[in-house]
Design a protein around this motif. Sequence first.
Motif, PDB file in Angstrom:
ATOM      1  N   ALA A  16      11.401   6.850 -12.283  1.00 15.65           N
ATOM      2  CA  ALA A  16      11.964   6.605 -13.613  1.00 15.65           C
ATOM      3  C   ALA A  16      13.424   7.025 -13.744  1.00 15.65           C
ATOM      4  N   PRO A  17      13.807   8.240 -13.268  1.00 14.29           N
ATOM      5  CA  PRO A  17      15.231   8.613 -13.403  1.00 14.29           C
ATOM      6  C   PRO A  17      16.159   7.668 -12.653  1.00 14.29           C
ATOM      7  N   LEU A  63       6.460  -2.104 -12.567  1.00 16.09           N
ATOM      8  CA  LEU A  63       6.091  -1.344 -11.367  1.00 16.09           C
ATOM      9  C   LEU A  63       4.692  -0.763 -11.493  1.00 16.09           C
ATOM     10  N   ILE A  64       4.349  -0.330 -12.683  1.00 12.66           N
ATOM     11  CA  ILE A  64       3.074   0.355 -12.850  1.00 12.66           C
ATOM     12  C   ILE A  64       1.889  -0.631 -12.894  1.00 12.66           C
ATOM     13  N   ILE A  65       2.104  -1.846 -13.365  1.00  8.73           N
ATOM     14  CA  ILE A  65       0.957  -2.773 -13.468  1.00  8.73           C
ATOM     15  C   ILE A  65       0.886  -3.774 -12.315  1.00  8.73           C
ATOM     16  N   TYR A  66       1.967  -3.901 -11.568  1.00  2.00           N
ATOM     17  CA  TYR A  66       2.020  -4.912 -10.519  1.00  2.00           C
ATOM     18  C   TYR A  66       0.874  -4.757  -9.521  1.00  2.00           C
ATOM     19  N   PHE A  67       0.671  -3.528  -9.048  1.00  2.22           N
ATOM     20  CA  PHE A  67      -0.327  -3.315  -7.996  1.00  2.22           C
ATOM     21  C   PHE A  67      -1.762  -3.588  -8.451  1.00  2.22           C
ATOM     22  N   PRO A  68      -2.194  -3.053  -9.588  1.00  6.69           N
ATOM     23  CA  PRO A  68      -3.576  -3.367  -9.988  1.00  6.69           C
ATOM     24  C   PRO A  68      -3.824  -4.867 -10.159  1.00  6.69           C
ATOM     25  N   VAL A  69      -2.837  -5.597 -10.689  1.00  4.88           N
ATOM     26  CA  VAL A  69      -3.036  -7.036 -10.851  1.00  4.88           C
ATOM     27  C   VAL A  69      -3.092  -7.705  -9.486  1.00  4.88           C
ATOM     28  N   ALA A  70      -2.098  -7.408  -8.632  1.00  9.62           N
ATOM     29  CA  ALA A  70      -2.040  -8.061  -7.318  1.00  9.62           C
ATOM     30  C   ALA A  70      -3.284  -7.749  -6.498  1.00  9.62           C
ATOM     31  N   SER A  71      -3.684  -6.473  -6.453  1.00  8.69           N
ATOM     32  CA  SER A  71      -4.786  -6.122  -5.552  1.00  8.69           C
ATOM     33  C   SER A  71      -6.124  -6.629  -6.072  1.00  8.69           C
ATOM     34  N   ASN A  72      -6.345  -6.569  -7.385  1.00  9.04           N
ATOM     35  CA  ASN A  72      -7.606  -7.114  -7.919  1.00  9.04           C
ATOM     36  C   ASN A  72      -7.707  -8.608  -7.689  1.00  9.04           C
ATOM     37  N   VAL A  83       0.838  -1.201   0.000  1.00  9.66           N
ATOM     38  CA  VAL A  83       0.000   0.000   0.000  1.00  9.66           C
ATOM     39  C   VAL A  83       0.872   1.249   0.000  1.00  9.66           C
ATOM     40  N   PHE A  84       1.943   1.224   0.799  1.00 10.20           N
ATOM     41  CA  PHE A  84       2.854   2.363   0.846  1.00 10.20           C
ATOM     42  C   PHE A  84       3.475   2.608  -0.531  1.00 10.20           C
ATOM     43  N   SER A  85       3.866   1.522  -1.197  1.00 12.97           N
ATOM     44  CA  SER A  85       4.524   1.657  -2.499  1.00 12.97           C
ATOM     45  C   SER A  85       3.607   2.373  -3.486  1.00 12.97           C
ATOM     46  N   GLN A  86       2.293   2.276  -3.271  1.00 16.53           N
ATOM     47  CA  GLN A  86       1.363   2.955  -4.163  1.00 16.53           C
ATOM     48  C   GLN A  86       1.328   4.452  -3.937  1.00 16.53           C
ATOM     49  N   ALA A  87       1.782   4.861  -2.722  1.00 16.99           N
ATOM     50  CA  ALA A  87       1.804   6.285  -2.410  1.00 16.99           C
ATOM     51  C   ALA A  87       3.000   6.966  -3.078  1.00 16.99           C
ATOM     52  N   VAL A  88       3.998   6.170  -3.503  1.00 17.72           N
ATOM     53  CA  VAL A  88       5.163   6.730  -4.188  1.00 17.72           C
ATOM     54  C   VAL A  88       4.806   6.879  -5.665  1.00 17.72           C
TER      55      VAL A  88
END
Lengths: 245, 248
Positions: A104-105, A124-133, A93-98
């Motif tokens: 990227a840099p 990094l960008i798709i991991y959370f939506p897949v995991a949480s859904n 959840v914290f990682s989503q706040a970043v």
Amino acid sequence: MKRIFDIIIAFSLAIGVWQLIVWLSEVPHYILPGPLRVWNAFLFDFWLIMEHAQITIAEVLAGLVIGAALGMATALHLMISPSARRFILPVMVFSQAVPVFALAPILTLWLGYGIGSKIVMTILIIYFPVASNFYDGLRRTNPGLIDLAKTMGASDTHTLLRLRLPAALPSLGSGLRLAAVYAPIGAVIGEWVGSSKGLGFLMLLANGRAKIDLMFASLFVLALFTIALHALVGRFSKRLADWSE
Amino acid sequence: MTGQAAEPPSDLPGITLQGDFNHESHSLFTKLKLRVTPGAWTCLLGPSGVGKSTLLRLLAGLNTGGTFTGSIQTDDSVPVDGRIAYMAQSDLLAPWLNIHDNVLLGARLRGDPPDHDRANDLISRVSLCPHALKRPAALSGGMRQRVALARALMEDRPFVLLDEPFAALDAKIRSEMQELAFEMLEDRTVLLVTHDPAEAARLGHYILIMKQTGLIPHPIPSSPPIRAFDAPETIEAQISLMQQLRAV
């Protein structure tokens, strides 16, 4: 069929309005090119665009496959292990706040200008939506079915793999459909920050040389690819859970 | 009407549950004693929220969200775990499996080899052969509940716990389902939780009314179940049960 007809009408209208604005306002073409000019740029630089598109597509597909696999594995792990729920879930959840964009840099610094940093960005960008859904789907399996499984003497592993997992496939499908839309964003951001190839790079390059028509052409190719990917993943998800509405 | 008959001798075990149940410092029942007679249908009737389903879930070993202090004993002293088939108000069919595979769900979840012949036999006994390869969504509510019945029988357990399994069906289908279930679950030890006096009057070898104060045995009609829904004594029992339920 009627829907396709509606879509054609909607796009023709949008393109017509666009051309009208360009004619009436007389903006210079290096600020806003008309649709015809963009089409010509697309034809003229077709092979150049394709060469770069190929790279972006490879990044997106690799990121999508790896990110989805990691997301699914995480969801299953969270389901199995109470300590994972205690320790991994808050970090997730914290990682989503970043803001992923801000990373990227750093990723370019660590992984270089090649394809690797873009794939990681996409992951990094798709991991959370897949995991949480997927995790939500696994958790929200009809409690009555879980009770039934218990009276049947099912083991936890079998309940997870033969009951929760199939029941969660529609949720996994929604996660994957989101991922299909997000993945190209990840790859293009990666390319903007530092690369020498890809549609994101081509857009920056065209922009810098005031070839706004080429920039628009690349943008449309990226959008078309995203729509196609979304449709493809949507079909796949539907087949995965053909019993759900 | 006669009083509650003495238990006939039976090869099957019965179950006796005794004890108190608390839910968040509020007591649902105290010093309650439930006897489920072997080889017979025991109907547990009562208003919503009185704890009927909690009792059934305790017997099934399911989570009740409260604490039970007491004992659950079987006549043969073999623990009740793993000897229960359970059927709920909702059919609880897996929507991704066809009817045949749903009937075999237990074997699938235990990792046992599936007995296809027995599944086919049970599907034909609930008259669903033409639908065996369809998914639950293609079936009506009554048909789905018949699949759930076949699945419960597939488990072949001595105890069958039924938690308002016919409550969601329309009147005609419900009465047909009562007949089918009674026929198919004969010689099992059945506990039926219901809020329908007519259902208890038709099906019960024993009828218990659950109130806050405990379980009250109710006299049953002299004819054995399953009783005709329109028999005078069924209706008489139904009226008497209704009066009991409404009495404060």
